[in-house]
Design a protein around this motif. Structure first.
Motif, PDB file in Angstrom:
ATOM      1  N   ALA A  21      15.860  43.617  78.235  1.00 14.44           N
ATOM      2  CA  ALA A  21      15.888  43.126  79.567  1.00 14.44           C
ATOM      3  C   ALA A  21      15.798  41.524  79.630  1.00 14.44           C
ATOM      4  O   ALA A  21      16.859  40.878  80.576  1.00 14.44           O
ATOM      5  N   ALA A  22      15.327  40.895  78.972  1.00 16.22           N
ATOM      6  CA  ALA A  22      15.513  39.442  78.700  1.00 16.22           C
ATOM      7  C   ALA A  22      16.818  38.828  78.165  1.00 16.22           C
ATOM      8  O   ALA A  22      16.967  37.681  78.504  1.00 16.22           O
ATOM      9  N   VAL A  23      17.516  39.568  77.597  1.00 14.04           N
ATOM     10  CA  VAL A  23      18.830  39.076  77.114  1.00 14.04           C
ATOM     11  C   VAL A  23      19.947  39.919  77.550  1.00 14.04           C
ATOM     12  O   VAL A  23      20.924  39.904  77.055  1.00 14.04           O
ATOM     13  N   ASP A  24      19.746  40.684  78.587  1.00 13.43           N
ATOM     14  CA  ASP A  24      20.975  41.665  79.048  1.00 13.43           C
ATOM     15  C   ASP A  24      22.063  40.914  79.849  1.00 13.43           C
ATOM     16  O   ASP A  24      23.264  41.492  80.117  1.00 13.43           O
ATOM     17  N   GLY A  25      21.751  39.545  80.185  1.00  8.94           N
ATOM     18  CA  GLY A  25      22.672  38.967  81.005  1.00  8.94           C
ATOM     19  C   GLY A  25      22.667  39.096  82.341  1.00  8.94           C
ATOM     20  O   GLY A  25      23.633  38.600  83.037  1.00  8.94           O
ATOM     21  N   ARG A  26      21.982  39.823  82.783  1.00 10.18           N
ATOM     22  CA  ARG A  26      21.715  39.946  84.477  1.00 10.18           C
ATOM     23  C   ARG A  26      21.664  38.565  85.114  1.00 10.18           C
ATOM     24  O   ARG A  26      21.812  38.173  86.130  1.00 10.18           O
TER      25      ARG A  26
END
Length: 389
Positions: A21-26
């Motif tokens: 989640a920290a690097v998923d781009g959201r």
């Protein structure tokens, strides 16, 4: 370096990976804000998946594009700890150096070629492969900008230099007029003893003419319908849906319409297509009028045409034979543009026919001036008297 395992949230075979989640781009720093999003994607993997889906009809392109997307996603998240949607121009300068010399697990020969622990590189990429990889990535970023997902494309700032820039000045992957004439003549020598032979002959001769006269890409030809041929003001046109869903129309000659009529009559169809029929422009191998030939089949048929033509030249013209053995479907598109330019067709018209975004791209097909320069230079040298040694 490990590929993220496929999860219940990412079952799509087009791109079956999930990122932390920290690097998923959201919350990527290059995410577009305040614009209407044209795709239903909330994170980078979902956005890339939509882009890849555009190439579902072209298996070779899809595999190539997916490979570069996976490489970039994993490099960004695992090496920089950043999502794709936060990458800057400076990050891509580092990525360019990485492509030239991938290290460690990325290219470890002890790792398998498949699976979550596979290596993603067999070694350093050549300059040409680096250029191709960055071109694919730039295509991805531009698509996501147009989709309202990214604010900008960092690779749009990239300056072309060195050998890559020189290669862009003239396209070389095309058939000269003599080789193209040989290919046409070679097909006419194919056996037509059995019904299957005859069907393969008719399909192959129509396919190479369609690709050459219209300059279609493989996926465009495979997906074309006979109803896409239409008349306006007494002239025939072909409606085309190209890359990214872009629409265009290509002029169609009387000669190509005659070839289409011949092909349709062979299958018991009316010579001229109607606007409401669902018949494919290139029928499936079984001859089903409502099933298109697949892009993979288009590619293989064209390669066979070139291989047979090369075999016929092996003794008399080994250089020409070698050229034909290297040739593929896209060479017919390049040949179409090159031959139109040789005939003096306005560059703006060729740009529209090829559906190039930039006229600079079309300019690489201008060979006539080089031919004239070569002829006059060689003639002058031939007339010069050289002293005896």
């Amino acid at each position: 370096m490990n590929l993220p395992a496929t999860t219940a949230e990412s079952p799509d075979p087009v791109l079956s990976i999930a990122l932390p989640a920290a690097v998923d781009g959201r919350d990527g720093t290059n995410r577009a804000r305040g614009v209407r999003l044209q795709i239903a994607a909330s994170c980078d993997v979902e956005a890339v998946r939509v882009w890849l889906a555009e190439y579902a009809g072209s298996p070779h392109t899809l595999r190539s594009y997916r490979k570069e997307a996976v490489r970039l996603l994993l490099w960004a998240t695992q090496t920089l700890g950043k999502p794709l949607s936060s990458l800057t121009r400076e990050d891509f300068l580092v990525y360019e150096r990485f492509l030239a010399a991938p290290t460690g697990d990325w290219a470890d020969p002890e790792r398998p070629r498949r699976g979550g622990a596979r290596r993603l590189f067999d070694g350093p990429l050549s300059e040409r492969s680096q250029h191709q990889a960055l071109g694919i990535v730039s295509n991805l970023l531009s698509y996501l900008v147009s989709a309202g997902y990214l604010a900008g494309n960092p690779l749009a700032l990239r300056r072309r230099t060195g050998a890559a820039a020189k290669r862009a000045r003239r396209v070389e992957r095309y058939l000269d007029h003599a080789l193209w004439d040989h290919v046409l003549a070679s097909v006419e020598q194919w056996p037509r003893i059995t019904a299957r032979d005859h069907q393969h002959y008719e399909r192959s001769r129509w396919l190479i003419r369609l690709l050459y006269h219209t300059g279609l890409r493989v996926s465009e030809a495979a997906n074309a319908k006979a109803a896409d041929f239409y008349q306006r003001r007494g002239k025939w046109w072909l409606y085309v849906v190209g890359k990214g869903g872009s629409e265009g129309e290509v002029p169609v000659s009387t000669a190509l319409m005659a070839e289409l009529a011949r092909y349709r009559v062979f299958y018991g169809l009316p010579p001229t297509p109607s606007g409401d029929e669902t018949v494919a422009a290139i029928l499936s191998v079984t001859g089903d009028p409502h099933k298109n030939l697949t892009p993979a089949a288009v590619y293989l048929i064209v390669k066979e045409v070139f291989r047979r033509a090369a075999d016929a030249l092996a003794t008399s013209d080994p250089v020409g034979a070698a050229t034909l053995l290297r040739a593929s479907t896209h060479w017919l598109r390049h040949s179409a543009a090159s031959h139109q330019a040789d005939a003096g067709t306005d560059l703006r018209f060729i740009q529209k026919n090829m559906r190039h975004a930039s006229i600079q791209t079309t300019g690489i097909y201008l060979h006539a001036e080089d031919d004239r320069r070569h002829s006059e230079t060689v003639r002058e040298q031939g007339e010069r008297e050289w002293p005896d040694s």
